[in-house]
Design an enzyme around this catalytic site. Structure first.
Site, PDB file in Angstrom:
ATOM      1  N   LYS A 129      51.860  -7.348  28.431  1.00  0.00           N
ATOM      2  CA  LYS A 129      51.409  -8.222  27.379  1.00  0.00           C
ATOM      3  C   LYS A 129      51.199  -9.646  27.903  1.00  0.00           C
ATOM      4  CE  LYS A 129      54.375  -5.770  24.145  1.00  0.00           C
ATOM      5  NZ  LYS A 129      55.646  -5.888  23.391  1.00  0.00           N
ATOM      6  N   GLY A 130      51.860  -9.967  29.013  1.00  0.00           N
ATOM      7  CA  GLY A 130      51.971 -11.357  29.456  1.00  0.00           C
ATOM      8  C   GLY A 130      50.660 -12.112  29.604  1.00  0.00           C
TER       9      GLY A 130
ATOM     10  N   ASP B  64      55.602 -11.641  40.718  1.00  0.00           N
ATOM     11  CA  ASP B  64      56.996 -11.918  41.034  1.00  0.00           C
ATOM     12  C   ASP B  64      57.333 -11.141  42.315  1.00  0.00           C
ATOM     13  OD1 ASP B  64      59.853 -12.040  40.779  1.00  0.00           O
ATOM     14  OD2 ASP B  64      59.639 -12.343  38.639  1.00  0.00           O
TER      15      ASP B  64
ATOM     16  N   LYS C 271      55.389 -16.393  42.426  1.00  0.00           N
ATOM     17  CA  LYS C 271      56.734 -16.726  42.905  1.00  0.00           C
ATOM     18  C   LYS C 271      56.868 -16.196  44.326  1.00  0.00           C
ATOM     19  CE  LYS C 271      59.767 -16.094  38.930  1.00  0.00           C
ATOM     20  NZ  LYS C 271      60.759 -15.159  38.369  1.00  0.00           N
TER      21      LYS C 271
ATOM     22  N   PHE D 117      63.826 -17.479  36.494  1.00  0.00           N
ATOM     23  CA  PHE D 117      63.230 -16.756  35.378  1.00  0.00           C
ATOM     24  C   PHE D 117      62.481 -17.737  34.482  1.00  0.00           C
ATOM     25  CE2 PHE D 117      63.151 -14.508  31.314  1.00  0.00           C
ATOM     26  CZ  PHE D 117      62.609 -13.306  31.736  1.00  0.00           C
ATOM     27  N   VAL D 118      61.196 -17.458  34.238  1.00  0.00           N
ATOM     28  CA  VAL D 118      60.391 -18.383  33.437  1.00  0.00           C
ATOM     29  C   VAL D 118      59.847 -17.698  32.187  1.00  0.00           C
ATOM     30  CG1 VAL D 118      59.740 -19.925  35.324  1.00  0.00           C
ATOM     31  CG2 VAL D 118      58.329 -17.910  34.858  1.00  0.00           C
TER      32      VAL D 118
ATOM     33  N   ASP E 104      57.745 -13.623  28.380  1.00  0.00           N
ATOM     34  CA  ASP E 104      58.811 -13.489  27.386  1.00  0.00           C
ATOM     35  C   ASP E 104      60.193 -13.366  28.007  1.00  0.00           C
ATOM     36  OD1 ASP E 104      58.389 -10.814  28.494  1.00  0.00           O
ATOM     37  OD2 ASP E 104      59.705 -10.115  26.884  1.00  0.00           O
TER      38      ASP E 104
HETATM   39  C1  PRP Z   1      55.537  -9.045  34.140  1.00  0.00           C
HETATM   40  C2  PRP Z   1      54.217  -9.681  34.539  1.00  0.00           C
HETATM   41  C3  PRP Z   1      53.724  -8.786  35.627  1.00  0.00           C
HETATM   42  C4  PRP Z   1      54.995  -8.285  36.258  1.00  0.00           C
HETATM   43  C5  PRP Z   1      55.254  -9.059  37.508  1.00  0.00           C
HETATM   44  O1  PRP Z   1      55.282  -8.075  33.190  1.00  0.00           O
HETATM   45  O2  PRP Z   1      53.316  -9.736  33.468  1.00  0.00           O
HETATM   46  O3  PRP Z   1      52.945  -7.726  35.134  1.00  0.00           O
HETATM   47  O4  PRP Z   1      56.062  -8.497  35.334  1.00  0.00           O
HETATM   48  O5  PRP Z   1      56.445  -8.666  38.126  1.00  0.00           O
HETATM   49  P1  PRP Z   1      56.506  -8.026  39.573  1.00  0.00           P
HETATM   50  O6  PRP Z   1      55.606  -8.818  40.459  1.00  0.00           O
HETATM   51  O7  PRP Z   1      57.965  -8.177  39.935  1.00  0.00           O
HETATM   52  O8  PRP Z   1      56.115  -6.589  39.484  1.00  0.00           O
HETATM   53  P2  PRP Z   1      56.437  -7.395  32.324  1.00  0.00           P
HETATM   54  O9  PRP Z   1      56.787  -6.090  32.949  1.00  0.00           O
HETATM   55  O10 PRP Z   1      57.518  -8.385  32.089  1.00  0.00           O
HETATM   56  O11 PRP Z   1      55.711  -7.015  30.970  1.00  0.00           O
HETATM   57  P3  PRP Z   1      55.071  -7.954  29.838  1.00  0.00           P
HETATM   58  O12 PRP Z   1      53.901  -8.670  30.476  1.00  0.00           O
HETATM   59  O13 PRP Z   1      54.643  -6.982  28.801  1.00  0.00           O
HETATM   60  O14 PRP Z   1      56.136  -8.903  29.367  1.00  0.00           O
END
Ligand code: PRP
Length: 189
Positions: A52-53, A112, A140, A161-162, A168
């Protein structure tokens, strides 16, 4: 005025530090929009937002572009509601579009560990797009567990953590217009 309803505390009270302001995001997206217009001149790229991000980033980014784009979305999960990645990537929603022969730009809110992006790139490459590039608003570098090619990047953030601007914690804070850190007591209970 008195009310019988409990009043929700302002989300900004939970923020420790603002790392990237809304103004900085707008300025950078305008620059990236110009760059994308130049790089995709004469093409009709497909922008793929990772839900969703990336919902807020996608909607702001395309408004800074004049190139005729199409948009599609994927949803995958790597975090659950914890603050660190589990390393497990699951596709929750796949593309509606056949990307064979298309110029595809994957749009991520944050890279990340890189595990999500690494998985998505392999998955999408197998569908034989004409090109596949990545735009990430935040990266990051200190958290990286796998190297991933990010062609367009907004801001580097430290390994903390941001939340905000789509990101979220336990589904909250996505609608903050900036990116910031949470006060430790918020996620330590
Ligand atoms: C977050 C972000 C990326 C992923 C990055 O999504 O949107 O897709 O994590 O992390 P990584 O590089 O460690 O794999 P999340 O799984 O939190 O889902 P969301 O966007 O629905 O909150």
């Amino acid at each position: 005025m008195e009310t019988a309803e409990p009043v929700a505390p302002d989300m900004t009270e939970d923020i420790d530090e603002i790392l990237v302001t809304g103004e900085e995001i707008r300025t950078r997206l305008a620059e990236l929009g110009k760059l994308l217009d130049a790089d995709y001149a004469g093409e009709s790229p497909l922008l793929v937002g990772v839900l969703k991000g990336a919902f807020m980033l996608m909607s702001d980014l395309v408004r800074h572009m004049h190139t005729p784009v199409s948009v599609d979305f994927m949803a995958c999960s790597s975090y659950g509601s914890a603050t660190r990645t589990s390393g497990v990537v699951r596709i929750l929603k796949d593309l509606d579009t056949d990307i064979e022969g298309r110029h595809v730009l994957l749009v991520e809110d944050i890279v990340d560990s890189g595990l999500t992006l690494d998985y998505l790139m392999k998955n999408l490459r197998a569908r034989r797009p004409a090109s596949l590039e990545v735009l990430a608003l935040l990266t990051k570098p200190a958290a990286r567990r796998v190297e991933v090619p990010i062609r367009y990047r907004g801001f580097e953030v430290p390994d903390v953590f941001v939340v905000g601007y789509g990101l979220d914690y336990a589904e909250r804070y996505r609608n903050l217009p900036f990116v910031g850190t949470l006060k430790p007591e918020v996620y330590q209970g």
